[in-house]
Design an enzyme around this catalytic site. Structure first.
Site, PDB file in Angstrom:
ATOM      1  N   ASP A  73       0.826  -1.211   0.000  1.00  0.00           N
ATOM      2  CA  ASP A  73       0.000   0.000   0.000  1.00  0.00           C
ATOM      3  C   ASP A  73       0.859   1.260   0.000  1.00  0.00           C
ATOM      4  O   ASP A  73       2.008   1.248   0.456  1.00  0.00           O
ATOM      5  CB  ASP A  73      -0.857   0.050   1.280  1.00  0.00           C
ATOM      6  CG  ASP A  73      -2.040  -0.905   1.224  1.00  0.00           C
ATOM      7  OD1 ASP A  73      -2.069  -1.754   0.327  1.00  0.00           O
ATOM      8  OD2 ASP A  73      -2.908  -0.785   2.103  1.00  0.00           O
ATOM      9  N   HIS A 124      -5.857   2.915  -4.342  1.00  0.00           N
ATOM     10  CA  HIS A 124      -5.883   3.152  -2.889  1.00  0.00           C
ATOM     11  C   HIS A 124      -6.234   4.623  -2.612  1.00  0.00           C
ATOM     12  O   HIS A 124      -5.667   5.248  -1.739  1.00  0.00           O
ATOM     13  CB  HIS A 124      -4.511   2.787  -2.306  1.00  0.00           C
ATOM     14  CG  HIS A 124      -4.426   2.758  -0.806  1.00  0.00           C
ATOM     15  ND1 HIS A 124      -5.356   2.152   0.002  1.00  0.00           N
ATOM     16  CD2 HIS A 124      -3.493   3.277   0.044  1.00  0.00           C
ATOM     17  CE1 HIS A 124      -4.993   2.303   1.273  1.00  0.00           C
ATOM     18  NE2 HIS A 124      -3.877   2.986   1.331  1.00  0.00           N
ATOM     19  N   HIS A 128      -5.524   9.693  -0.248  1.00  0.00           N
ATOM     20  CA  HIS A 128      -5.291   8.969   1.005  1.00  0.00           C
ATOM     21  C   HIS A 128      -5.955   9.598   2.221  1.00  0.00           C
ATOM     22  O   HIS A 128      -5.361   9.739   3.287  1.00  0.00           O
ATOM     23  CB  HIS A 128      -3.780   8.795   1.268  1.00  0.00           C
ATOM     24  CG  HIS A 128      -3.474   7.575   2.105  1.00  0.00           C
ATOM     25  ND1 HIS A 128      -3.228   7.641   3.468  1.00  0.00           N
ATOM     26  CD2 HIS A 128      -3.383   6.265   1.790  1.00  0.00           C
ATOM     27  CE1 HIS A 128      -2.995   6.416   3.928  1.00  0.00           C
ATOM     28  NE2 HIS A 128      -3.081   5.571   2.931  1.00  0.00           N
ATOM     29  N   HIS A 221       3.823  -2.226   3.029  1.00  0.00           N
ATOM     30  CA  HIS A 221       3.707  -0.861   2.509  1.00  0.00           C
ATOM     31  C   HIS A 221       4.990  -0.460   1.783  1.00  0.00           C
ATOM     32  O   HIS A 221       6.085  -0.737   2.278  1.00  0.00           O
ATOM     33  CB  HIS A 221       3.476   0.144   3.645  1.00  0.00           C
ATOM     34  CG  HIS A 221       2.183  -0.050   4.379  1.00  0.00           C
ATOM     35  ND1 HIS A 221       2.017  -1.021   5.336  1.00  0.00           N
ATOM     36  CD2 HIS A 221       0.999   0.595   4.269  1.00  0.00           C
ATOM     37  CE1 HIS A 221       0.778  -0.961   5.797  1.00  0.00           C
ATOM     38  NE2 HIS A 221       0.134   0.006   5.170  1.00  0.00           N
TER      39      HIS A 221
HETATM   40 ZN   LIG Z   1      -2.706   3.516   3.012  1.00  0.00          ZN
END
Ligand SMILES: [Zn+2]
Length: 291
Positions: A73, A124, A128, A221
């Site tokens: 991510d 995503h 954010h 991540h």
């Molecule tokens: Zn995130």
């Protein structure tokens, strides 16, 4: 091992989970937050009720095969994305990258490499923000712009969406359904709620290794959330936490391979192994009409 399949079919029409559940929460919330909040929630529930379509939400799949989807991510970033791709390349394993649209625009070359290396790319959001903090219009905007940013490199909007911080709301599901996304959560992370220190590389590695299971979706991540925008400067704690994860990555991949796991993309995992299951033998597989 807890090998759960969570597939929720939130049919967002008249019989849908979100549309049915929303008015109850609306009045309870409005009572505490006042008339303005009540009105806002009411508007959202009405608009959710006008939504057509469905969205699947996956945490993992149920299978006896040693197969998993590795996911990342918050990229692409100049700090981590190339390093992560180098590790994946070294072990010849594919992954799925859940990208922040604003960073896709900033680092399209990283995204082009992800595609060229055989990884799957996904949405995503554009900037954010958690759906739990946004209005319905803001949620729709960030989901759509995120999908469009990925499409600018991929050619098409991606199949998968992952909510910021894992925050799933009715509005978010509605927005995802409206542009044809399915939602990918995860079942294995660096810290399954036991308070591992952000710089505890051994602890993080142990958590990944010990909690893996057949059909897992594993979250790492390659970014630092909104700090990646260089608006506020990198968040030192978040940088350290990510550094720890990525330092653990080669060992984790190696252990998974030693244990016989095969790495696939998120689409390959769901298409190859996903199926709708329920503990209730009386329930159909066509969604939550009885909820
Ligand atoms: Zn995130």
């Amino acid at each position: 091992m807890d090998r759960r399949t969570f597939l929720r079919r939130a049919g967002l029409g008249s019989a849908g989970v979100a549309a049915v559940a929303a008015p109850v929460g609306t009045y309870a919330l409005g009572h505490h937050l006042g008339a303005t909040q009540l009105d806002g929630n009411y508007q959202q529930s009405v608009r959710a009720g006008q939504q057509r379509g469905a969205v699947n939400v996956w945490w993992s799949v149920t299978t006896d095969e040693r197969v998993l989807a590795l996911t990342f991510d918050d990229g692409p970033t100049k700090q981590f994305s190339n390093e992560v791709m180098d590790v994946l390349d070294r072990y010849h394993v594919p992954a799925t990258f859940f990208l922040i649209g604003k960073l896709v625009e900033k680092y399209p070359d990283h995204v082009a490499r992800m595609i060229a290396d055989g990884h799957e790319i996904a949405n995503h959001t554009y900037d954010h923000y958690s759906a739990a903090t946004q209005s319905i219009d803001e949620v729709r905007r960030t989901v759509e712009l995120g999908a469009d940013a990925v499409a600018s490199v991929l050619g098409d909007r991606p199949r998968w969406f992952r909510p910021v911080k894992g925050h799933i709301t009715g509005t978010l599901l509605s927005a995802a359904a409206s542009i044809g996304h399915d939602v990918a959560m995860w079942s294995v992370s660096r810290d399954p709620g036991i308070g591992t220190e952000i710089d505890d590389m051994v602890g993080v590695r142990t958590n990944y290794v010990d909690s893996v299971h057949e059909g897992a979706i594993v979250i790492f991540h390659d970014g630092i959330g909104r700090s990646g925008f260089d608006l506020t400067g990198p968040d030192a704690d978040l940088m350290l936490a990510r550094r720890t994860e990525i330092d653990a990555l080669p060992d984790v991949v190696e252990r998974y391979l030693e244990e016989g796991y095969r790495f696939v993309t998120t689409s390959q995992l769901i298409d190859g192994f996903g199926r709708f299951e329920t503990d209730d033998p009386g329930a159909g597989d066509d969604g939550g009409g009885d909820l």
